[in-house]
Design a protein around this motif. Structure first.
Motif, PDB file in Angstrom:
ATOM      1  N   GLU A   1       0.831  -1.208   0.000  1.00  0.00           N
ATOM      2  CA  GLU A   1       0.000   0.000   0.000  1.00  0.00           C
ATOM      3  C   GLU A   1       0.865   1.257   0.000  1.00  0.00           C
ATOM      4  O   GLU A   1       0.575   2.232  -0.709  1.00  0.00           O
ATOM      5  N   ARG A   2       1.933   1.261   0.790  1.00  0.00           N
ATOM      6  CA  ARG A   2       2.842   2.408   0.793  1.00  0.00           C
ATOM      7  C   ARG A   2       3.454   2.625  -0.591  1.00  0.00           C
ATOM      8  O   ARG A   2       3.611   3.764  -1.043  1.00  0.00           O
ATOM      9  N   PHE A   3       3.801   1.519  -1.239  1.00  0.00           N
ATOM     10  CA  PHE A   3       4.391   1.605  -2.568  1.00  0.00           C
ATOM     11  C   PHE A   3       3.388   2.199  -3.560  1.00  0.00           C
ATOM     12  O   PHE A   3       3.728   3.077  -4.357  1.00  0.00           O
ATOM     13  N   GLU A   4       2.161   1.740  -3.482  1.00  0.00           N
ATOM     14  CA  GLU A   4       1.126   2.254  -4.384  1.00  0.00           C
ATOM     15  C   GLU A   4       0.830   3.725  -4.125  1.00  0.00           C
ATOM     16  O   GLU A   4       0.490   4.479  -5.052  1.00  0.00           O
ATOM     17  N   GLN A   5       0.951   4.138  -2.880  1.00  0.00           N
ATOM     18  CA  GLN A   5       0.714   5.545  -2.528  1.00  0.00           C
ATOM     19  C   GLN A   5       1.921   6.425  -2.838  1.00  0.00           C
ATOM     20  O   GLN A   5       1.878   7.633  -2.628  1.00  0.00           O
ATOM     21  N   ASN A   6       2.978   5.802  -3.343  1.00  0.00           N
ATOM     22  CA  ASN A   6       4.192   6.541  -3.726  1.00  0.00           C
ATOM     23  C   ASN A   6       4.810   7.258  -2.534  1.00  0.00           C
ATOM     24  O   ASN A   6       5.296   8.394  -2.652  1.00  0.00           O
ATOM     25  N   GLU A   7       4.809   6.609  -1.372  1.00  0.00           N
ATOM     26  CA  GLU A   7       5.407   7.208  -0.181  1.00  0.00           C
ATOM     27  C   GLU A   7       6.866   7.529  -0.451  1.00  0.00           C
ATOM     28  O   GLU A   7       7.628   6.695  -0.922  1.00  0.00           O
ATOM     29  N   LEU A   8       7.242   8.763  -0.166  1.00  0.00           N
ATOM     30  CA  LEU A   8       8.593   9.284  -0.392  1.00  0.00           C
ATOM     31  C   LEU A   8       9.047   9.112  -1.837  1.00  0.00           C
ATOM     32  O   LEU A   8      10.246   9.027  -2.128  1.00  0.00           O
ATOM     33  N   GLY A   9       8.072   9.057  -2.760  1.00  0.00           N
ATOM     34  CA  GLY A   9       8.386   9.015  -4.179  1.00  0.00           C
ATOM     35  C   GLY A   9       8.937   7.701  -4.674  1.00  0.00           C
ATOM     36  O   GLY A   9       9.441   7.612  -5.802  1.00  0.00           O
ATOM     37  N   VAL A  10       8.822   6.621  -3.870  1.00  0.00           N
ATOM     38  CA  VAL A  10       9.506   5.378  -4.223  1.00  0.00           C
ATOM     39  C   VAL A  10       8.893   4.700  -5.439  1.00  0.00           C
ATOM     40  O   VAL A  10       9.616   4.159  -6.296  1.00  0.00           O
ATOM     41  N   HIS A  11       7.562   4.715  -5.569  1.00  0.00           N
ATOM     42  CA  HIS A  11       6.908   4.041  -6.695  1.00  0.00           C
ATOM     43  C   HIS A  11       7.349   4.658  -8.015  1.00  0.00           C
ATOM     44  O   HIS A  11       7.812   3.959  -8.935  1.00  0.00           O
ATOM     45  N   GLU A  12       7.188   5.960  -8.129  1.00  0.00           N
ATOM     46  CA  GLU A  12       7.513   6.629  -9.392  1.00  0.00           C
ATOM     47  C   GLU A  12       8.997   6.542  -9.705  1.00  0.00           C
ATOM     48  O   GLU A  12       9.386   6.420 -10.877  1.00  0.00           O
TER      49      GLU A  12
END
Length: 822
Positions: A426-437
């Motif tokens: 879920e954190r990854f999908e929410q792009n926490e700290l820009g990590v997903h993008e």
């Protein structure tokens, strides 16, 4: 479709910049809610003075906008985005009635809203997206909002001189770009300055007021552009210095009040300090990144507390939570977080306090809520400090949490393990700290492997208690994240992330040891050692090269965890020792890599020092407020030292900026309105470190046993403690005389004798009644020994000779004194 206000702003920015200063100073900007300062009363004159100081501070922020753009033009978009983020953080932190934030909101709601939006877009849509055209547009919009507010608040003349000073500062961007070898970017920057100057209203104003200075400035900027085109760094520096001096000289020619030009002049020197910080950041991370890596370790440790409490080990969980708090209070990241994001700082400490209470009370839901509070505020702090490098730290945090999940799975808690993995998804999908993008933009293949193959597969394997699937996908998420770190980061930034990851593994070993699983604790330490020896993304070699002593101690402490576990000893104390080395390793690597241009940055600040010594403002500030003068010189010297010796460059730059702002307000006789709640300046009017009365009292501080209310009538001598000085600083008394140090202004003070600078036969003395200097300093950290509003410290001198002393929180600002006993 009707165009929005933002569309109109973007389309007409150049016209606004060119025509801005030609408007009547008697009108109000759109949404303006405060009057301009020209009403002929004493109150209006006071307002005019402080308005000049606030407008000068806005100019320093305008300069930082152009710093961000210049870095972007030089393909240093990550560094540029960090500057934009830091500028936003400083603006948000500028609280108080006369702070840059509240004054902008009060002056014009529309300027305030457009400035914040444009600054955010500069960072995200412009620099982080590597869209330089958009970054240029947002820079101009944001700068225009502050320029409009300057005119509305301080009037046309002050707006003109501030514009000219800003041109002088921004042409210096070409100099720092040339110093880093970015000649094309330097040429573009100089050409942009010349073009904007020729279109600005201050162009004709300067030509009319001082034609000689006008010609000097314009020809010097043209010479910068030409020298950059010829890749002649020496001539770029020489001409940029000439342009800066001409801009400053011209600003005094334009000024109605010398003090207003002086305030702007100090803001221009502040901006040069930010130039040096920007130059130092090019080619490597700053100390702010090391601070952010330290915060990442606290995230992992908070979850370890939750883990232990859930397993019934509440005593150790409470101890670990308390240790986090104690460690943070003395950590280098403490002040950095407070300055970068005051709300995150306060939220983190509040969350830690709640966590300790919840653990002691056996409140499971309270523990979960407190950990969530700690984590969310640390995420905000990491974003503020690490900027574009935050995704690397997030990847390391993910890896540490995946380790937690696997350990819990080994203990038979597959449901809990699956929930951790789902939370990370879920954190990854929410792009926490820009990590997903960032993962996706770095490598589509890695992105697919991590999320779709291994993370999803690991969740399913946990749920289905599929041992082979857990191992396969655990190794998959670990390897893809480490590969992402090495692809997206430099050796220095990867090392910072890996240092945090390994510290987290050390604390995992302590958790397993507490739970009675010595063998697993030993295995974790051995696995961590093998990971480090295999290179750890370049961390091993980087640490060995940066500081061999720390490298050797790091390996020794890591081996000590394994030894303690195998011997059946308590692993936790050794783990804390290892954590200290892991933290030190991050700072050492950042310092050694630390931007590859720190020598050039030090030269910038040495030039600032040389300029100040000969400048008109030197005498102005020395006459206006000697404390402000000494504070500025002390912080300038400290900044140069930090650059030359690999110190905390970010912290030194911030302190120098605060000293500059102190001088800005002092020049217009408005120190009492200085909106800094920092020990450096000791001014009233700030926010969180002051009481509601705004006079620096703090209910958490104590002065016992020799701090009294008021000033004793039988005191033979009284020394006032002002913002950053004892007055008088030196006094001669007779043996047996009673001296009282009375609080006069600023933050809380201490009166602390230098242990080696008092007579050999004298008993040690200090507010708080401590028996040694080290005890006094430790006591201050714990809230003891403070002299606050309405109080005084009293001491009777029985030993003849010279007694030297200092104020613990304000020593760096020069708050020292001497008592000669005859």
């Amino acid at each position: 479709m009707r165009p929005s206000r933002r569309d109109l702003l973007a389309a007409s920015t150049a016209a606004i910049v060119a025509g801005l200063a030609g408007c009547s100073a008697s009108g109000e900007a759109e949404g303006n809610t405060t009057k301009t300062a020209s009403q002929g009363t004493d109150e209006a004159e006071t307002a005019a003075s402080v308005n000049a100081a606030v407008s000068a501070e806005w100019n320093a922020m305008r300069a930082r906008l152009w710093d961000s753009l210049s870095l972007g033009i030089a393909d240093e978009t990550g560094a540029g985005a960090s500057v934009a983020q830091q500028t936003f953080a400083r603006f948000e932190h500028a609280s108080g009635k006369y702070g840059a934030h509240e004054m902008l909101e009060a002056t014009s709601e529309s300027n305030y809203e457009e400035f914040e939006e444009a600054l955010g877009e500069l960072r995200t849509a412009g620099l982080q997206a590597e869209n330089i055209s958009r970054a240029r547009e947002e820079t101009a919009i944001a700068s225009t909002q502050l320029a409009e507010a300057q005119q509305a608040l301080a009037g046309e003349t002050t707006a003109h001189l501030l514009d000219l000073q800003l041109f002088g500062v921004t042409v210096q961007n070409a100099a720092f770009l040339a110093a880093s070898g970015n000649f094309e970017a330097a040429q573009t920057t100089a050409a942009n300055v010349l073009s904007r100057f020729e279109e600005a209203a201050v162009h004709d104003a300067l030509a009319s007021a001082d034609s000689e200075t006008y010609a000097t400035f314009e020809s010097a900027v043209a010479a910068v552009e030409s020298a950059a085109g010829n890749e002649n760094s020496e001539n770029v520096q020489k001409s940029a210095t000439e342009a800066f001096k001409a801009a400053i000289d011209g600003s005094y020619a334009l000024a109605d009040a010398e003090s207003a030009a002086g305030a702007g002049h100090m803001a221009a020197l502040q901006a040069r300090g930010w130039d040096a910080a920007a130059l130092a950041s090019m080619g490597g991370p700053s100390s702010s990144f090391a601070h952010a890596a330290a915060l990442t370790i606290y995230r992992a440790r908070a979850y370890d507390c939750q883990w232990l409490a859930a397993r019934g080990e509440t005593d150790r969980a409470a101890t670990m939570a308390s240790d986090i708090f104690a460690h943070f209070e003395g950590a280098r990241a403490h002040e950095a977080l407070e300055e970068a994001d005051g709300d995150a700082y306060e939220g983190f400490e509040a969350g830690l306090s709640d966590l300790q209470s919840a653990i002691k009370n056996g409140n499971a839901s309270g523990i979960d809520d407190a950990v969530a509070t700690v984590d969310s505020n640390l995420v905000a702090g990491i974003e503020a400090l690490a900027g574009a490098n935050a995704p690397l730290l997030e990847a390391a945090f993910f890896r540490a949490r995946f380790d937690d999940a696997r350990e819990l799975y080994r203990l038979g808690q597959n449901t809990v393990a699956a929930s951790i993995a789902e939370d990370l998804f879920e954190r990854f999908e929410q792009n926490e700290l820009g990590v997903h993008e960032t993962v996706e933009s770095t490598s589509e293949e890695l992105y697919t492997q991590f999320e779709e193959e291994h993370l999803s597969g690991l969740i399913d394997a946990f749920k289905n208690t599929n041992d082979s699937g857990v191992e396969t996908h655990y190794e998959g998420v670990q390897s893809t994240l480490l590969e992402f770190e090495t692809m997206a980061g430099s050796t220095a930034t990867v090392s910072g992330a890996e240092g945090g990851y390994m510290a987290a593994r050390g604390f995992d070993a302590a958790v397993l040891d507490t739970l009675g699983n010595d063998s697993r604790a030993q295995a974790i330490a051995q696995d961590a050692f093998e990971h480090f020896e295999s290179g750890a993304g370049g961390y091993h070699e980087a640490l060995e090269e940066a500081d061999e002593s720390i490298y050797e101690t790091f390996e020794e402490r890591l081996g000590g965890i394994s030894t303690a576990a195998s011997n059946g000893d308590d692993v936790y104390p050794v783990t804390k020792q290892f954590n200290a080395e892991a933290l030190a390793s991050g700072y050492a690597i950042v310092s050694s890599s630390g931007g590859s241009h720190t020598e050039a940055a030090a030269a910038v600040m040495q030039d600032v020092f040389a300029h100040f010594e000969e400048a008109r403002v030197h005498e102005l500030i020395e006459e206006a407020d000697h404390n402000a003068y000494e504070t500025f010189e002390a912080q300038l010297d400290a900044y140069i030292t930090a650059l030359q010796e690999g110190g905390d460059i970010g912290g030194a730059a911030e302190s120098f900026a605060n000293a500059s702002q102190y001088a800005q307000f002092a020049l217009v006789d408005s120190v009492e309105k200085l909106p800094l709640d920092l020990d450096l300046a000791g001014a009233s009017g700030g926010s969180h470190s002051h009481s509601d009365d705004g006079h620096g009292s703090n209910s958490d501080l104590q002065g016992d046993p020799n701090v009294v209310d008021g000033v004793p009538e039988d005191a033979d001598h009284v020394i006032d403690m002002t913002a950053v000085a004892y007055e008088p600083a030196e006094i001669t008394v007779s043996k047996g005389d009673k001296v009282a140090w009375a609080y006069a202004s600023g933050e809380a003070h201490s009166v602390t004798a230098y242990e080696d600078k008092i007579p050999a036969n004298a008993e040690y003395w200090a507010s708080g009644g401590f028996d040694s200097q080290s005890a006094a300093e430790t006591g201050w950290e714990n809230g003891n020994g403070a002299v606050q509003p309405g109080q005084s410290y009293v001491h009777t001198f029985e030993a003849t000779g010279t007694h030297e002393y200092y104020c613990i929180p304000h020593e760096a600002a020069g708050m020292v004194g001497k008592v000669i006993v005859e």
